[in-house]
Design a protein around this motif. Structure first.
Motif, PDB file in Angstrom:
ATOM      1  N   GLU A  32       0.807  -1.226   0.000  1.00 42.08           N
ATOM      2  CA  GLU A  32       0.000   0.000   0.000  1.00 42.08           C
ATOM      3  C   GLU A  32       0.842   1.280   0.000  1.00 42.08           C
TER       4      GLU A  32
ATOM      5  N   TYR B 171       1.979  -7.647   1.500  1.00 44.90           N
ATOM      6  CA  TYR B 171       0.590  -7.206   1.623  1.00 44.90           C
ATOM      7  C   TYR B 171       0.267  -6.992   3.102  1.00 44.90           C
TER       8      TYR B 171
ATOM      9  N   ASP C 156      -2.407  -7.314   4.718  1.00 43.34           N
ATOM     10  CA  ASP C 156      -3.240  -8.381   5.278  1.00 43.34           C
ATOM     11  C   ASP C 156      -2.354  -9.538   5.764  1.00 43.34           C
TER      12      ASP C 156
ATOM     13  N   THR D 261       0.913 -13.668  -0.813  1.00 44.55           N
ATOM     14  CA  THR D 261       0.286 -12.760  -1.780  1.00 44.55           C
ATOM     15  C   THR D 261       1.316 -12.056  -2.652  1.00 44.55           C
TER      16      THR D 261
ATOM     17  N   ASP E  80      -1.099  -9.905  -7.927  1.00 38.90           N
ATOM     18  CA  ASP E  80      -2.434 -10.330  -7.490  1.00 38.90           C
ATOM     19  C   ASP E  80      -3.109  -9.231  -6.683  1.00 38.90           C
ATOM     20  N   TRP E  81      -2.349  -8.591  -5.804  1.00 41.19           N
ATOM     21  CA  TRP E  81      -2.895  -7.495  -5.012  1.00 41.19           C
ATOM     22  C   TRP E  81      -3.322  -6.328  -5.907  1.00 41.19           C
TER      23      TRP E  81
ATOM     24  N   ARG F  60      -6.580  -6.936  -7.625  1.00 40.04           N
ATOM     25  CA  ARG F  60      -7.734  -6.752  -6.726  1.00 40.04           C
ATOM     26  C   ARG F  60      -8.099  -5.289  -6.597  1.00 40.04           C
ATOM     27  N   GLN F  61      -7.101  -4.401  -6.622  1.00 42.04           N
ATOM     28  CA  GLN F  61      -7.382  -2.966  -6.466  1.00 42.04           C
ATOM     29  C   GLN F  61      -8.157  -2.427  -7.667  1.00 42.04           C
TER      30      GLN F  61
END
Length: 248
Positions: free
Chosen positions: A135, A161, A163, A238, A242-243, A246-247
């Motif tokens: 992020e 990530y 998460d 992750t 892939d992240w 998703r965004q």
């Protein structure tokens, strides 16, 4: 098990509280907006009643050298004192991979001071060192921008990530104190300049990324492996691609 999460309303803290509660623990978010202030000590005694574990994922509101050092020294000392009085048996803190190698930076000197207070406290503890979060990749570019140019080191970079960070911190919190450091990182290694260049291009950002071996990272010079974890690090699953999907 009651787990108090200092900084529990922030990015990592809110995820951590949710994960702990999902697994049957009593996770309590503690932050100034919930009436708990580690700088002043307000609300600490009350929130720590009956707690077995305290997890500190808080961060300084200011990254100015003196302010951030004052924050981590004062808040950590207040927290450790209150934990001892409340009978807490495990202190967990989230810190950063490479902290001890980034001591030119006022922020990382403050994080080192935090870690040293924890180690010297006599409280059973675990310190989780994480690499930088997905992020915050764009933020690295923003603080390294001069006009339309981004000066960036080509040092290796292994982001993770948030998460996955929260999950790892949660596992550490409900386990036995390690009285040492646990490292966590993402599954892929990039060159920092190339990653920032691609990230900006994918976002149609017109800034130009210039590879600069002298470019600072939060005020510190980087060697090739400064930001990488050691060989025993826990590697999260992750992938950045892939992240990013998703965004979108």
């Amino acid at each position: 098990m009651k787990v108090v999460v200092i900084g529990g309303t922030g990015l990592i803290g809110s995820k951590l509280v949710g994960k702990l509660n999902e697994h049957g623990h009593e996770a309590v978010a503690a932050a100034p907006n919930t009436g708990v202030n580690t700088l002043t000590g307000e609300g600490l005694a009350e929130v720590l009643k009956g707690a077995s574990v305290v997890v500190d994922v808080s961060n300084s509101p200011s990254w100015e050298d003196e302010a951030v050092l004052t924050f981590f020294r004062t808040s950590t000392a207040n927290l450790l004192r209150a934990e001892a009085e409340a009978g807490v048996t495990h202190h967990v803190a989230l810190s950063v991979v490479g902290t001890d190698r980034l001591q030119e930076s006022g922020y990382f000197r403050a994080k080192q001071a935090q870690e040293e207070l924890i180690k010297a406290s006599g409280m059973p503890y675990s310190i989780v060192h994480a690499t930088q979060f997905f992020e915050f990749i764009k933020g690295i570019a923003d603080i390294s921008t001069d006009g339309d140019t981004v000066h960036m080191s080509s040092a290796k970079f292994q982001p993770i990530y948030s998460d996955d960070v929260a999950a790892a911190v949660g596992r550490t919190a409900v386990g036995a104190p390690v009285n040492g450091v646990v490292e966590i990182a993402g599954p892929e290694v990039f060159q920092l300049d190339e990653l920032i260049r691609k990230t900006l291009a994918d976002a149609n950002d017109p800034r130009t990324v210039v590879t600069d071996p002298k470019a600072a990272y939060s005020g510190a010079q980087l060697q090739e492996t400064t930001l990488l974890p050691g060989p025993d690090a826990h590697i999260a699953e992750t992938k950045l691609s892939d992240w990013m999907a998703r965004q979108q």
